[in-house]
Design an enzyme around this catalytic site. Structure first.
Site: not given
Ligand code: PXG
Length: 289
Positions: A52, A184, A151
């Site tokens: 990713r 989301e 991301k």
């Molecule tokens: N949606 C978004 C916008 C994200 O940033 C996820 C979904 C989940 O993805 P993964 O790959 O982790 O299953 C993310 C990831 C926080 C935090 O503090 C969360 C993310 C990144 C940085 C900080 O909640 N999330």
């Protein structure tokens, strides 16, 4: 934890981990990141995270000079040097130092930062009785303006919605697209269960393709739970039997209320089953160190 940070070729103490104010990551949020978990010396789905990261880099035309093997080595070494067996890794690739103008092609080499640390989890009570969430009035970036699949280090859209959540006394908020469809949450993907069918919004609506989201879709298929990736509105969410969120930090967390409306009976049966199966693979599915 030793607070040892990897930055541009070196492992240094936290106080010495600094980037240039001319780095476009600082100037413009021009860079990308990943957030990973490791469990009992296993970096969960490392390969998928690195893929990713490479996709995000390709879309932003950031030329990463590091191979997947080199990145793996740096990540593993970060965990070792911090003497951690379980925790969270934040990896950032910056555009690099440039001028004070926007042009990214004037920047020198990309920068790389890896932080291995412990993680503050949601309290176990949320996994038992669910997390209350709200719907944010801040709409998710339109994917044709800035794709949520990148991301990127520009998270202001998510932060605007996160502020609404915190101001309302909760920890997460649903983000809708321009047409009122659920995309989301601010840092988690969104799922509903209705009549035994698991549904999550498709990524073309602007959601990040979460690594946990993919894992949950796979686990559901193995459990013979039918899965759909389809647009949904708040009607479907309010009317769901179960709602849960997924993310590397949250894992799978049930939702108890949305906008004050109770969902089902809190933590639903399928949500619990998925979480149990997910926790079985966290220490084995990935890169051992
Ligand atoms: N949606 C978004 C916008 C994200 O940033 C996820 C979904 C989940 O993805 P993964 O790959 O982790 O299953 C993310 C990831 C926080 C935090 O503090 C969360 C993310 C990144 C940085 C900080 O909640 N999330």
């Amino acid at each position: 934890m030793k607070d040892i940070i990897y930055i541009n070729g070196e492992f240094v103490a936290k106080r010495d981990a600094k980037i240039s104010v001319f780095d476009h990551a600082f100037q413009f949020g021009d860079g990308i990141f990943e957030g990973l978990r490791f469990y009992q010396r296993n970096i969960f789905r490392l390969k998928q995270h690195l893929e990713r990261l490479e996709s995000s880099a390709r879309i932003l035309m950031i030329k990463m000079p590091w191979s997947q093997e080199a990145l793996t080595e740096i990540i593993v070494e970060s965990c070792r040097r911090n003497e951690l067996t379980d925790g969270y890794i934040r990896m950032m690739v910056t555009r690099g130092e440039g001028t004070i103008g926007l042009n990214p092609f004037l920047c020198t080499a990309p920068g790389l930062v890896v932080i291995a640390t412990t993680i503050q989890l949601y309290p176990e009570s949320f996994y038992q009785s669910g997390l209350p969430i709200i719907t944010a009035s801040t709409r998710r970036n339109a994917p044709d303006a800035l794709s949520g699949r990148i991301k990127s280090l520009n998270y202001l859209n998510n932060i605007m919605a996160k502020m609404e959540a915190v101001q309302a006394g909760v920890q997460e908020a649903i983000m809708l697209d321009r047409n009122g469809f659920i995309v989301e949450c601010t840092g988690d993907n969104f799922f509903i269960v209705k009549g035994g069918v698991l549904t999550t919004p498709p990524t073309y609506q602007g959601a990040l393709r979460g690594i946990t989201r993919d894992a949950v879709l796979e686990i559901a298929k193995n459990l013979d739970v039918p899965t759909r990736e389809e647009p949904m509105t708040l009607y479907e969410a309010y009317d769901a039997d179960e709602v849960f969120l997924t993310g590397s930090a949250a894992e799978i967390v049930p939702v108890s209320t949305i906008d004050g409306r109770p969902i089902g009976s809190g933590a639903g049966k399928i949500t619990r089953q998925l979480l149990a199966e997910f926790r079985k693979i966290t220490a084995t599915d990935g890169q051992k160190f």
